[in-house]
Scaffold this active site. Structure first.
Site, PDB file in Angstrom:
ATOM      1  N   CYS A  51      32.894 -15.497 -40.094  1.00 47.38           N
ATOM      2  CA  CYS A  51      32.340 -15.876 -41.396  1.00 47.38           C
ATOM      3  C   CYS A  51      30.880 -16.291 -41.279  1.00 47.38           C
ATOM      4  O   CYS A  51      30.158 -16.285 -42.274  1.00 47.38           O
ATOM      5  CB  CYS A  51      33.185 -16.958 -42.059  1.00 47.38           C
ATOM      6  SG  CYS A  51      33.510 -18.397 -41.041  1.00 47.38           S
ATOM      7  N   ASN A  74      38.202 -20.063 -44.121  1.00 49.81           N
ATOM      8  CA  ASN A  74      38.569 -19.279 -42.941  1.00 49.81           C
ATOM      9  C   ASN A  74      39.045 -20.219 -41.825  1.00 49.81           C
ATOM     10  O   ASN A  74      38.262 -21.030 -41.332  1.00 49.81           O
ATOM     11  CB  ASN A  74      37.354 -18.468 -42.481  1.00 49.81           C
ATOM     12  CG  ASN A  74      37.582 -17.703 -41.201  1.00 49.81           C
ATOM     13  OD1 ASN A  74      38.689 -17.613 -40.695  1.00 49.81           O
ATOM     14  ND2 ASN A  74      36.510 -17.150 -40.671  1.00 49.81           N
TER      15      ASN A  74
END
Length: 167
Positions: free
Chosen positions: A129, A121
């Site tokens: 996340c 990410n």
């Protein structure tokens, strides 16, 4: 052209980078993987997207913001982007497991692939996340390190105070 700036935060120095399509990167310093600024990268502390990102991060860390309102443009595969956009649907102060995330994107057997995408990410914190944990409730890997993951979850009220020092 990619515009960038560094900003300080309670979790350390962050690198923010934006293209014409929106914010592309929020990276911890030092980064998890080596990062090379390309020839088309220019430092720009007045870029409107970068300025807005810094301001919204400040509000988030002060406990005054629960959602980000920024033009996000993470670069990755279609599968990675699907995972990353689903991260945005995890409410502030809540956590889900990797298996739950895989189910949410319609790929219940892709837990490992979801975990790998989560680990790549490029917009940590903004696409949260850190809200993804192990099926047993344990804190699992995080690009900024587990102490930062623990800090973010505590900030959001997703961890009890006594959980902060768990390994």
């Amino acid at each position: 052209m990619i515009r960038y700036l560094h900003t300080d935060s309670p979790v350390g120095r962050l690198l923010l980078a934006a293209g014409d399509d929106g914010l592309r990167l929020l990276e911890f310093d030092p980064p998890l993987a080596p990062l090379t600024l390309g020839a088309d990268w220019r430092q720009d502390a007045r870029d409107p997207v970068l300025v807005a990102t810094r301001a919204q991060l400040d509000e988030y860390f002060a406990g005054a913001r629960r959602e980000f309102e920024l033009p996000l443009a993470p670069q990755g595969t279609a599968f990675q982007r699907k995972v990353w956009w689903e991260l945005a649907n995890i409410p502030y102060g809540h956590t889900i497991s990797y298996a739950q995330l895989a189910t949410r994107i319609g790929k219940p057997s892709a837990t490992r692939a979801v975990g790998a995408a989560n680990g790549r990410n490029p917009l940590s914190i903004l696409l949260p996340c850190h809200r993804v944990i192990g099926a047993d409730g344990s804190l699992t890997g995080y690009g900024g390190g587990l102490p930062i993951k623990r800090f973010l979850l505590r900030l959001e009220g997703a961890l009890a105070r006594e959980d902060l020092f768990a390994t």
